[in-house]
Design a protein around this motif. Structure first.
Motif, PDB file in Angstrom:
ATOM      1  N   ILE A 224       0.836  -1.198   0.000  1.00 48.78           N
ATOM      2  CA  ILE A 224       0.000   0.000   0.000  1.00 48.78           C
ATOM      3  C   ILE A 224       0.873   1.251   0.000  1.00 48.78           C
ATOM      4  CG2 ILE A 224      -1.859   1.211   1.169  1.00 48.78           C
ATOM      5  CD1 ILE A 224      -2.574  -1.622   0.127  1.00 48.78           C
ATOM      6  N   ALA A 225       1.901   1.227   0.833  1.00 49.26           N
ATOM      7  CA  ALA A 225       2.759   2.407   0.979  1.00 49.26           C
ATOM      8  C   ALA A 225       3.464   2.765  -0.325  1.00 49.26           C
ATOM      9  CB  ALA A 225       3.782   2.168   2.088  1.00 49.26           C
ATOM     10  N   ASN A 226       3.837   1.759  -1.098  1.00 45.41           N
ATOM     11  CA  ASN A 226       4.513   2.021  -2.369  1.00 45.41           C
ATOM     12  C   ASN A 226       3.606   2.794  -3.330  1.00 45.41           C
ATOM     13  OD1 ASN A 226       6.877   0.726  -1.579  1.00 45.41           O
ATOM     14  ND2 ASN A 226       6.232  -1.257  -2.398  1.00 45.41           N
ATOM     15  N   LEU A 227       2.332   2.419  -3.365  1.00 42.59           N
ATOM     16  CA  LEU A 227       1.387   3.137  -4.224  1.00 42.59           C
ATOM     17  C   LEU A 227       1.177   4.557  -3.717  1.00 42.59           C
ATOM     18  CD1 LEU A 227      -0.684   3.403  -6.475  1.00 42.59           C
ATOM     19  CD2 LEU A 227      -2.361   2.316  -4.953  1.00 42.59           C
ATOM     20  N   VAL A 228       1.032   4.718  -2.412  1.00 44.76           N
ATOM     21  CA  VAL A 228       0.835   6.049  -1.850  1.00 44.76           C
ATOM     22  C   VAL A 228       2.015   6.955  -2.181  1.00 44.76           C
ATOM     23  CG1 VAL A 228       0.643   7.359   0.301  1.00 44.76           C
ATOM     24  CG2 VAL A 228      -0.698   5.269  -0.017  1.00 44.76           C
ATOM     25  N   ARG A 229       3.207   6.399  -2.082  1.00 49.95           N
ATOM     26  CA  ARG A 229       4.401   7.184  -2.406  1.00 49.95           C
ATOM     27  C   ARG A 229       4.338   7.694  -3.850  1.00 49.95           C
ATOM     28  NH1 ARG A 229      10.698   5.240  -1.477  1.00 49.95           N
ATOM     29  NH2 ARG A 229      11.707   7.001  -2.508  1.00 49.95           N
ATOM     30  N   PHE A 230       3.895   6.864  -4.775  1.00 56.10           N
ATOM     31  CA  PHE A 230       3.762   7.297  -6.168  1.00 56.10           C
ATOM     32  C   PHE A 230       2.682   8.362  -6.317  1.00 56.10           C
ATOM     33  CE2 PHE A 230       1.422   6.767 -10.213  1.00 56.10           C
ATOM     34  CZ  PHE A 230       2.381   7.311 -11.057  1.00 56.10           C
ATOM     35  N   LEU A 231       1.522   8.135  -5.717  1.00 54.89           N
ATOM     36  CA  LEU A 231       0.429   9.088  -5.841  1.00 54.89           C
ATOM     37  C   LEU A 231       0.780  10.437  -5.230  1.00 54.89           C
ATOM     38  CD1 LEU A 231      -2.649   6.807  -5.067  1.00 54.89           C
ATOM     39  CD2 LEU A 231      -1.958   7.714  -7.301  1.00 54.89           C
ATOM     40  N   ALA A 232       1.704  10.449  -4.292  1.00 55.64           N
ATOM     41  CA  ALA A 232       2.129  11.692  -3.645  1.00 55.64           C
ATOM     42  C   ALA A 232       3.210  12.422  -4.427  1.00 55.64           C
ATOM     43  CB  ALA A 232       2.631  11.391  -2.233  1.00 55.64           C
ATOM     44  N   SER A 233       3.642  11.867  -5.537  1.00 55.96           N
ATOM     45  CA  SER A 233       4.786  12.401  -6.275  1.00 55.96           C
ATOM     46  C   SER A 233       4.352  13.315  -7.417  1.00 55.96           C
ATOM     47  CB  SER A 233       5.620  11.250  -6.840  1.00 55.96           C
ATOM     48  OG  SER A 233       4.927  10.599  -7.900  1.00 55.96           O
ATOM     49  N   ASP A 234       5.335  13.996  -8.005  1.00 53.56           N
ATOM     50  CA  ASP A 234       5.072  14.812  -9.193  1.00 53.56           C
ATOM     51  C   ASP A 234       4.645  13.943 -10.371  1.00 53.56           C
ATOM     52  OD1 ASP A 234       5.661  17.493  -8.320  1.00 53.56           O
ATOM     53  OD2 ASP A 234       7.753  16.888  -8.192  1.00 53.56           O
ATOM     54  N   GLU A 235       5.136  12.719 -10.419  1.00 51.79           N
ATOM     55  CA  GLU A 235       4.838  11.816 -11.536  1.00 51.79           C
ATOM     56  C   GLU A 235       3.353  11.467 -11.634  1.00 51.79           C
ATOM     57  OE1 GLU A 235       7.360  11.518  -9.506  1.00 51.79           O
ATOM     58  OE2 GLU A 235       9.113  11.669 -10.818  1.00 51.79           O
ATOM     59  N   ALA A 236       2.618  11.644 -10.535  1.00 51.05           N
ATOM     60  CA  ALA A 236       1.196  11.294 -10.523  1.00 51.05           C
ATOM     61  C   ALA A 236       0.298  12.506 -10.735  1.00 51.05           C
ATOM     62  CB  ALA A 236       0.846  10.615  -9.200  1.00 51.05           C
ATOM     63  N   SER A 237       0.826  13.560 -11.329  1.00 47.25           N
ATOM     64  CA  SER A 237       0.097  14.827 -11.423  1.00 47.25           C
ATOM     65  C   SER A 237      -1.153  14.753 -12.305  1.00 47.25           C
ATOM     66  CB  SER A 237       1.022  15.927 -11.947  1.00 47.25           C
ATOM     67  OG  SER A 237       1.448  15.632 -13.259  1.00 47.25           O
ATOM     68  N   TYR A 238      -1.251  13.750 -13.185  1.00 42.78           N
ATOM     69  CA  TYR A 238      -2.398  13.644 -14.092  1.00 42.78           C
ATOM     70  C   TYR A 238      -3.354  12.520 -13.671  1.00 42.78           C
ATOM     71  CZ  TYR A 238      -4.654  14.698 -18.582  1.00 42.78           C
ATOM     72  OH  TYR A 238      -5.536  15.110 -19.562  1.00 42.78           O
ATOM     73  N   ILE A 239      -3.218  12.080 -12.441  1.00 36.97           N
ATOM     74  CA  ILE A 239      -4.094  11.041 -11.895  1.00 36.97           C
ATOM     75  C   ILE A 239      -4.903  11.662 -10.770  1.00 36.97           C
ATOM     76  CG2 ILE A 239      -4.214   8.781 -10.774  1.00 36.97           C
ATOM     77  CD1 ILE A 239      -1.432   8.195 -11.948  1.00 36.97           C
ATOM     78  N   THR A 240      -6.197  11.745 -10.932  1.00 30.48           N
ATOM     79  CA  THR A 240      -7.038  12.278  -9.864  1.00 30.48           C
ATOM     80  C   THR A 240      -8.443  11.692  -9.966  1.00 30.48           C
ATOM     81  OG1 THR A 240      -7.604  14.301  -8.650  1.00 30.48           O
ATOM     82  CG2 THR A 240      -7.876  14.363 -11.055  1.00 30.48           C
ATOM     83  N   GLY A 241      -9.085  11.563  -8.822  1.00 29.97           N
ATOM     84  CA  GLY A 241     -10.443  11.019  -8.760  1.00 29.97           C
ATOM     85  C   GLY A 241     -10.524   9.522  -8.975  1.00 29.97           C
ATOM     86  N   GLN A 242      -9.403   8.825  -8.825  1.00 25.76           N
ATOM     87  CA  GLN A 242      -9.368   7.394  -9.113  1.00 25.76           C
ATOM     88  C   GLN A 242      -9.439   6.550  -7.831  1.00 25.76           C
ATOM     89  OE1 GLN A 242      -9.533   6.476 -12.419  1.00 25.76           O
ATOM     90  NE2 GLN A 242      -9.790   8.715 -12.483  1.00 25.76           N
ATOM     91  N   VAL A 243      -9.925   5.338  -7.993  1.00 28.96           N
ATOM     92  CA  VAL A 243      -9.940   4.347  -6.915  1.00 28.96           C
ATOM     93  C   VAL A 243      -9.067   3.177  -7.367  1.00 28.96           C
ATOM     94  CG1 VAL A 243     -11.349   2.867  -5.457  1.00 28.96           C
ATOM     95  CG2 VAL A 243     -12.300   5.015  -6.335  1.00 28.96           C
TER      96      VAL A 243
END
Length: 252
Positions: A224-243
């Motif tokens: 879980i933590a690995n995914l959270v780390r990605f979602l918290a990064s600049d690389e995830a800037s175009y991902i929002t509203g997803q489950v």
């Protein structure tokens, strides 16, 4: 102080053990200052221990804060403490949660309300408080812990399923409201993860669960933590509203 301002700041609720602690560890490893949250003054020593360990291992600044996020004033104080210490809040991970399982026909109002208050209302309190500084600085990441139970339901967990389904709706809504300010909001839906909750299961129960998981094992908090780390990064800037389900293929 300059070093603290240069680092991004993450607030992780319910971060003294299990998934929350693993998330705090990963975000500190990514170079973020971390606010470690316990639910009460009684459990604050555990938050202090986690915070000290993160500072020692990664050289980041940490802040242990006791706050019951179900209480509006305490949730606000948690975000205020982060702002006072670091001058910013960049990442909010709403991980704090409880269970009070039971069949719907027998569940008390007290058990239903307790789960809704922490899991759903607590997430709302923190989202609302953190959204203000994030919008002002025009950068932010909100990551809410849902559950596969919130997606598919589960017998004996009507309160938990309702709270986690509510988190999904809340996440999608706040994602729409904040996207233009460069603030993303996503939900992570873990499956069965090896934590204190699953440790209480019998061997036969664990075997029955594992048989339903494509990967053939329970997940680890690090998954879980690995995914959270990605979602918290600049690389995830175009991902929002997803489950995003992290369940080893259980829900396929």
């Amino acid at each position: 102080m300059a070093e603290m301002i240069d680092r991004r700041v993450a607030v992780v609720t319910g971060s003294t053990r299990g998934i929350g602690r693993a998330i705090a560890h990963e975000l500190a490893a990514a170079g973020m200052n971390v606010v470690v949250n316990s639910s009460s003054e009684r459990s604050l020593p555990a938050a202090e221990e986690v915070a000290a360990a993160l500072t020692q291992e990664f050289g980041v600044e940490t802040l242990p804060v006791a706050a019951n996020v179900a209480v509006e004033a305490e949730a606000n104080a948690l975000i205020d403490a982060a702002m006072e210490a670091f001058g910013r809040v960049d990442v909010l991970v709403n991980n704090a949660g409880i269970t009070r399982d039971g069949l719907a026909a027998r569940m008390s109002d007290e058990d239903f309300d307790a789960v809704i208050d922490i899991n759903l209302k607590g997430t709302f309190h923190c989202c609302r408080a953190a959204a203000k500084p994030m919008m002002k600085q025009r950068w932010g990441r909100i990551i809410n812990m849902s559950s596969v139970v919130g997606v598919y339901g589960n017998a004996g967990q009507i309160n938990y399923a309702a709270s986690k389904a509510g988190v999904i709706g809340m996440t999608k809504t706040i994602a729409k409201e904040l996207a233009k300010r460069n603030v993303t909001a996503n939900a992570v839906a873990p499956g069965f993860i090896a934590t204190d909750m699953t440790d209480a299961l019998s061997d036969s129960q664990k075997e029955a669960i594992t048989s339903r998981i494509g990967c053939g094992r329970l997940g680890e908090p690090a998954d879980i933590a690995n995914l959270v780390r990605f979602l918290a990064s600049d690389e995830a800037s175009y991902i929002t509203g997803q489950v995003i389900c992290v369940d080893g293929g259980m829900s396929l």
